[in-house]
Design an enzyme around this catalytic site. Structure first.
Site, PDB file in Angstrom:
ATOM      1  N   ASP A   1       0.882  -1.181   0.000  1.00 23.65           N
ATOM      2  CA  ASP A   1       0.000   0.000   0.000  1.00 23.65           C
ATOM      3  C   ASP A   1       0.912   1.222   0.000  1.00 23.65           C
ATOM      4  O   ASP A   1       2.122   1.128   0.221  1.00 23.65           O
ATOM      5  CB  ASP A   1      -0.891  -0.022   1.254  1.00 23.65           C
ATOM      6  CG  ASP A   1      -1.783   1.224   1.367  1.00 23.65           C
ATOM      7  OD1 ASP A   1      -2.320   1.673   0.342  1.00 23.65           O
ATOM      8  OD2 ASP A   1      -1.928   1.764   2.478  1.00 23.65           O
ATOM      9  N   SER A   2       0.299   2.380  -0.196  1.00 28.85           N
ATOM     10  CA  SER A   2       1.050   3.637  -0.111  1.00 28.85           C
ATOM     11  C   SER A   2       1.592   3.869   1.296  1.00 28.85           C
ATOM     12  O   SER A   2       2.499   4.672   1.490  1.00 28.85           O
ATOM     13  CB  SER A   2       0.131   4.808  -0.444  1.00 28.85           C
ATOM     14  OG  SER A   2      -0.923   4.865   0.514  1.00 28.85           O
TER      15      SER A   2
ATOM     16  N   CYS B   1      -4.588  -1.426  -1.875  1.00 31.10           N
ATOM     17  CA  CYS B   1      -4.725   0.015  -2.079  1.00 31.10           C
ATOM     18  C   CYS B   1      -5.622   0.249  -3.293  1.00 31.10           C
ATOM     19  O   CYS B   1      -5.305  -0.226  -4.400  1.00 31.10           O
ATOM     20  CB  CYS B   1      -3.334   0.594  -2.335  1.00 31.10           C
ATOM     21  SG  CYS B   1      -3.338   2.361  -2.710  1.00 31.10           S
TER      22      CYS B   1
ATOM     23  N   CYS C   1     -11.020   3.349   0.502  1.00 27.48           N
ATOM     24  CA  CYS C   1      -9.566   3.490   0.696  1.00 27.48           C
ATOM     25  C   CYS C   1      -9.219   2.600   1.878  1.00 27.48           C
ATOM     26  O   CYS C   1      -9.954   2.578   2.880  1.00 27.48           O
ATOM     27  CB  CYS C   1      -9.232   4.950   0.999  1.00 27.48           C
ATOM     28  SG  CYS C   1      -7.549   5.211   1.629  1.00 27.48           S
TER      29      CYS C   1
HETATM   30  N1  DGL Z   1      -4.777   3.281   1.023  1.00 26.99           N
HETATM   31  C1  DGL Z   1      -4.885   3.759  -0.274  1.00 26.99           C
HETATM   32  C2  DGL Z   1      -6.176   3.413  -0.976  1.00 26.99           C
HETATM   33  O1  DGL Z   1      -6.762   2.401  -0.685  1.00 26.99           O
HETATM   34  C3  DGL Z   1      -4.270   5.051  -0.699  1.00 26.99           C
HETATM   35  C4  DGL Z   1      -4.242   6.190   0.204  1.00 26.99           C
HETATM   36  C5  DGL Z   1      -3.309   7.278  -0.310  1.00 26.99           C
HETATM   37  O2  DGL Z   1      -2.110   7.049  -0.246  1.00 26.99           O
HETATM   38  O3  DGL Z   1      -3.783   8.330  -0.759  1.00 26.99           O
HETATM   39  O4  DGL Z   1      -6.614   4.113  -1.841  1.00 26.99           O
END
Ligand code: DGL
Length: 266
Positions: A12-13, A75, A186
């Site tokens: 993930d980010s 993500c 998210c």
């Molecule tokens: N957790 C991520 C998602 O499901 C991304 C959040 C981000 O880094 O902006 O979209």
């Protein structure tokens, strides 16, 4: 050639994907897990699709070097930008992505109004537009980008006044428009479900996708003969592209136990 004892690579980010990792651990406790938090580049939600694709390629390459037998993009934003390219680059590799749960939400709503909380990147993507075309013809879908929320969750602020104020500002107008079903689009957002539960009436359903991702992963692994059925609890190993102590500090809160975090070299 991967074997069933090889680990599953999840990324993930940042730390949001730990919500998905938890679902994978619950469903498939025998699987060894590798988790990369790309916290040096969080949030992905405000980055370009090109940048996110480059990060996806680099992290997938790292996880495969570590012996991963399958990849999970934990993500929504990375999936929208990068899963198609990863599948082209790694044909035959089980890859699970994720997207906001529009289909189950459209089935669940009684008022016919569904709200989607997600990143700007996810909501602007062609994948999300296609999802709406396919599954949301008969319901009204109101999208709400949440800039700044991922940063609060990365900082471990799951219940503080700043996080509450952000959420209130987004959720109140959705409720005023009749929304009775809220999609958490998210992977960071399941961690603020308790706070969200305080801000919406009990009849409003909060829907996320972590458990569905774990089920899909199980199906794909089973189809490839790659399920680890030893029955032993396998370890999870953590990597971060930011200074590892940041993630180590938040693991007890979001993962439920402390663990070593190593630097991710890509
Ligand atoms: N957790 C991520 C998602 O499901 C991304 C959040 C981000 O880094 O902006 O979209």
């Amino acid at each position: 050639m991967a074997d069933a004892t090889a680990p599953i690579g999840v990324f993930d980010s940042g730390v949001g994907g730990l919500s998905v990792l938890g679902e994978i651990r619950r469903r498939l406790p025998g699987e060894a897990l590798l988790y990369v938090a790309d916290s040096a580049h969080v949030p992905y939600g405000e980055k370009t699709p090109e940048f996110i694709r480059e990060r996806c390629r680099a992290i997938a390459g790292f996880l495969l070097e570590q012996g991963a037998k399958a990849l999970v993009l934990a993500c929504n934003t990375a999936t929208a930008a990068g899963v198609a390219e990863l599948r082209e680059l790694h044909p035959g590799l089980p890859i699970v992505g994720m997207e906001p749960a529009v289909k189950p939400a459209a089935r669940a709503t009684r008022s016919g109004v569904v709200g989607v909380l997600a990143t700007t990147g996810t909501l602007k993507s062609a994948r999300f537009a296609a999802l709406l075309d396919r599954f949301a013809c008969d319901v009204q879908v109101i999208t709400q980008p949440c800039p700044g929320l991922v940063e609060r969750i990365e900082a471990g602020d799951l219940h503080g006044p700043q996080t509450r104020a952000l959420l209130e500002g987004w959720v109140r107008p959705l409720l005023a428009q009749g929304c009775d079903t809220l999609i958490l689009g998210c992977t960071h957002y399941p961690f603020i479900k308790p706070l969200l539960g305080e801000l919406v009436p009990p009849a409003v359903q909060l829907i996320d996708t972590g458990a569905a991702v774990a089920r899909r992963l199980e199906q794909l692994l089973a189809a490839e003969g790659l399920l680890n059925e030893s029955g032993n609890m396998a370890p999870a190993r953590f990597f971060s592209s930011a200074p590892p102590q940041q993630m180590a500090a938040i693991l007890p809160l979001l993962w439920g136990e402390a663990a070593e975090v190593r630097p991710c070299p890509v």
